[in-house]
Design a protein around this motif. Sequence first.
Motif, mmCIF file in Angstrom:
data_model
loop_
_atom_site.group_PDB
_atom_site.id
_atom_site.type_symbol
_atom_site.label_atom_id
_atom_site.label_comp_id
_atom_site.label_asym_id
_atom_site.label_seq_id
_atom_site.Cartn_x
_atom_site.Cartn_y
_atom_site.Cartn_z
ATOM 1 N N LEU A 1 18.659 1.196 -3.865
ATOM 2 C CA LEU A 1 17.306 0.690 -3.681
ATOM 3 C C LEU A 1 16.752 0.219 -5.019
ATOM 4 O O LEU A 1 16.699 0.985 -5.984
ATOM 5 C CB LEU A 1 16.408 1.790 -3.102
ATOM 6 C CG LEU A 1 14.974 1.383 -2.763
ATOM 7 C CD1 LEU A 1 14.956 0.454 -1.557
ATOM 8 C CD2 LEU A 1 14.118 2.631 -2.483
ATOM 9 N N THR A 2 16.345 -1.048 -5.081
ATOM 10 C CA THR A 2 15.804 -1.599 -6.333
ATOM 11 C C THR A 2 14.341 -1.994 -6.216
ATOM 12 O O THR A 2 13.725 -2.339 -7.224
ATOM 13 C CB THR A 2 16.613 -2.840 -6.756
ATOM 14 O OG1 THR A 2 16.597 -3.802 -5.684
ATOM 15 C CG2 THR A 2 18.047 -2.460 -7.074
ATOM 16 N N GLY A 3 13.777 -1.951 -5.009
ATOM 17 C CA GLY A 3 12.377 -2.330 -4.857
ATOM 18 C C GLY A 3 11.770 -1.770 -3.589
ATOM 19 O O GLY A 3 12.345 -1.912 -2.499
ATOM 20 N N LEU A 4 10.636 -1.108 -3.723
ATOM 21 C CA LEU A 4 9.806 -0.676 -2.588
ATOM 22 C C LEU A 4 8.517 -1.463 -2.700
ATOM 23 O O LEU A 4 7.692 -1.206 -3.582
ATOM 24 C CB LEU A 4 9.542 0.827 -2.652
ATOM 25 C CG LEU A 4 8.567 1.378 -1.608
ATOM 26 C CD1 LEU A 4 9.078 1.149 -0.193
ATOM 27 C CD2 LEU A 4 8.304 2.866 -1.845
ATOM 28 N N LEU A 5 8.350 -2.447 -1.812
ATOM 29 C CA LEU A 5 7.271 -3.417 -1.941
ATOM 30 C C LEU A 5 6.116 -3.152 -0.989
ATOM 31 O O LEU A 5 6.224 -2.383 -0.046
ATOM 32 C CB LEU A 5 7.828 -4.825 -1.677
ATOM 33 C CG LEU A 5 9.049 -5.262 -2.486
ATOM 34 C CD1 LEU A 5 9.439 -6.683 -2.119
ATOM 35 C CD2 LEU A 5 8.793 -5.132 -3.979
ATOM 36 N N ASP A 6 5.013 -3.860 -1.252
ATOM 37 C CA ASP A 6 3.852 -3.979 -0.382
ATOM 38 C C ASP A 6 3.264 -2.641 0.054
ATOM 39 O O ASP A 6 3.319 -2.258 1.218
ATOM 40 C CB ASP A 6 4.176 -4.828 0.848
ATOM 41 C CG ASP A 6 2.906 -5.370 1.492
ATOM 42 O OD1 ASP A 6 1.818 -5.185 0.909
ATOM 43 O OD2 ASP A 6 2.994 -5.974 2.575
ATOM 44 N N LEU A 7 2.659 -1.970 -0.902
ATOM 45 C CA LEU A 7 1.940 -0.725 -0.610
ATOM 46 C C LEU A 7 0.485 -0.989 -0.240
ATOM 47 O O LEU A 7 -0.329 -0.068 -0.240
ATOM 48 C CB LEU A 7 2.005 0.199 -1.833
ATOM 49 C CG LEU A 7 3.364 0.862 -2.071
ATOM 50 C CD1 LEU A 7 3.487 1.351 -3.505
ATOM 51 C CD2 LEU A 7 3.580 2.014 -1.102
ATOM 52 N N ALA A 8 0.154 -2.238 0.106
ATOM 53 C CA ALA A 8 -1.236 -2.592 0.403
ATOM 54 C C ALA A 8 -1.802 -1.787 1.563
ATOM 55 O O ALA A 8 -3.014 -1.587 1.659
ATOM 56 C CB ALA A 8 -1.345 -4.084 0.710
ATOM 57 N N GLY A 9 -0.944 -1.319 2.480
ATOM 58 C CA GLY A 9 -1.418 -0.538 3.613
ATOM 59 C C GLY A 9 -1.249 0.959 3.433
ATOM 60 O O GLY A 9 -1.432 1.717 4.392
ATOM 61 N N ALA A 10 -0.917 1.414 2.236
ATOM 62 C CA ALA A 10 -0.712 2.847 2.016
ATOM 63 C C ALA A 10 -2.012 3.616 2.219
ATOM 64 O O ALA A 10 -3.091 3.158 1.829
ATOM 65 C CB ALA A 10 -0.171 3.093 0.606
ATOM 66 N N HIS A 11 -1.917 4.784 2.817
ATOM 67 C CA HIS A 11 -3.088 5.620 3.055
ATOM 68 C C HIS A 11 -2.601 6.994 3.499
ATOM 69 O O HIS A 11 -1.402 7.229 3.615
ATOM 70 C CB HIS A 11 -3.993 5.003 4.129
ATOM 71 C CG HIS A 11 -3.336 4.893 5.460
ATOM 72 N ND1 HIS A 11 -2.345 3.988 5.726
ATOM 73 C CD2 HIS A 11 -3.521 5.600 6.609
ATOM 74 C CE1 HIS A 11 -1.934 4.133 6.964
ATOM 75 N NE2 HIS A 11 -2.616 5.110 7.527
ATOM 76 N N ARG A 12 -3.519 7.895 3.753
ATOM 77 C CA ARG A 12 -3.171 9.248 4.212
ATOM 78 C C ARG A 12 -3.365 9.315 5.721
ATOM 79 O O ARG A 12 -4.405 8.924 6.247
ATOM 80 C CB ARG A 12 -4.051 10.283 3.497
ATOM 81 C CG ARG A 12 -3.669 11.731 3.784
ATOM 82 C CD ARG A 12 -4.459 12.679 2.892
ATOM 83 N NE ARG A 12 -4.247 14.073 3.273
ATOM 84 C CZ ARG A 12 -3.212 14.794 2.893
ATOM 85 N NH1 ARG A 12 -2.298 14.254 2.108
ATOM 86 N NH2 ARG A 12 -3.086 16.059 3.273
#
Length: 329
Positions: free
Chosen positions: A226-237
Amino acid sequence: MTATAGPVADGAGPDGSVADGAGANGAGAPRIPEEPRRRWRLASPEHLGEPHSPTWRVTRDGAPLVVKCLSTAHSPDWQYPWEVGLALRRLGWPTPEPVEEPWVDGDGAWALFAFLPGRPAERPEPPAEQRARGRLLAEFHAAGAETGIARRRIGYPPLERIVADPELARRVAAHERRRPDEGALLRRHLDAARAHLAELADVAVPVGVVHGDFAPWNLLREAGRLTGLLDLAGAHRNPLVTDFALAWRGHHDEVLRGYEEVRPLSEAEWRLLLPSYWAWLFLGVRDALAAHQAAGGDGPSPLAWQLGHLRRVSPLAAERSGLRYPTAG
């Protein structure tokens, strides 16, 4: 339970963007403001088309970089995904590395990141890749707990509040009168989601940081790693099982099987899986139907994506949850 960002098409690109023809010279493509372009000495912007968190590939002194706008209109709490990304990176996850402090204006926070190597999984995603993604999602949830981020993200209403919205019910009823088959499918799933979420409201399930779109195009790999974990724009709890809405997408059962190889789901989580997925599909539906009905209600359905996903049936989810799919009257 809190909801995440709105739906992303199954045909989204490697960074979560939807290929809409809006490249560097695409008509109507948004632009990076002059101030960050000048301050960061950016050149050759290529808009990648993501609707809620616009993204560009750029260069600086010939080196590739990525600009992302964390929109305050879509979510006022833009600091949340920023914090999650930094915390995960400290834990060794290959989230985008900031190369400048965010630049904030009236539209949101503009961030500049290093370009990550690698490519997403081929499409359609092979079953073995789905299973590997499920295992990785379980590892991501464990890492989310290690970040220590415990606050909820501002601007993310509970799923049960979304499906209990009386205006949404009125819009769906009006759609059913005009288009009986579509409207009945929507109404049955809306009723089922509302009833099951109410039934499970007081049931304890694991809660933590969720990604929001743990899809193959947001995972870059190179030489098997794994070289990239993208688009955390929707991250939340949120309850962790709700992260399957856009990871499992109603039918990628190998994702569920892979996840359980790392962390088996409880009986309560299996019962929560389907109603959470159905409720997720109603994000934005009220406004889409309102606009469609204000325009006369003719033309193509504004909900083709949602209807297609509501028609998906998972034998595994049906068996493990004990729930009946509301696809028929």
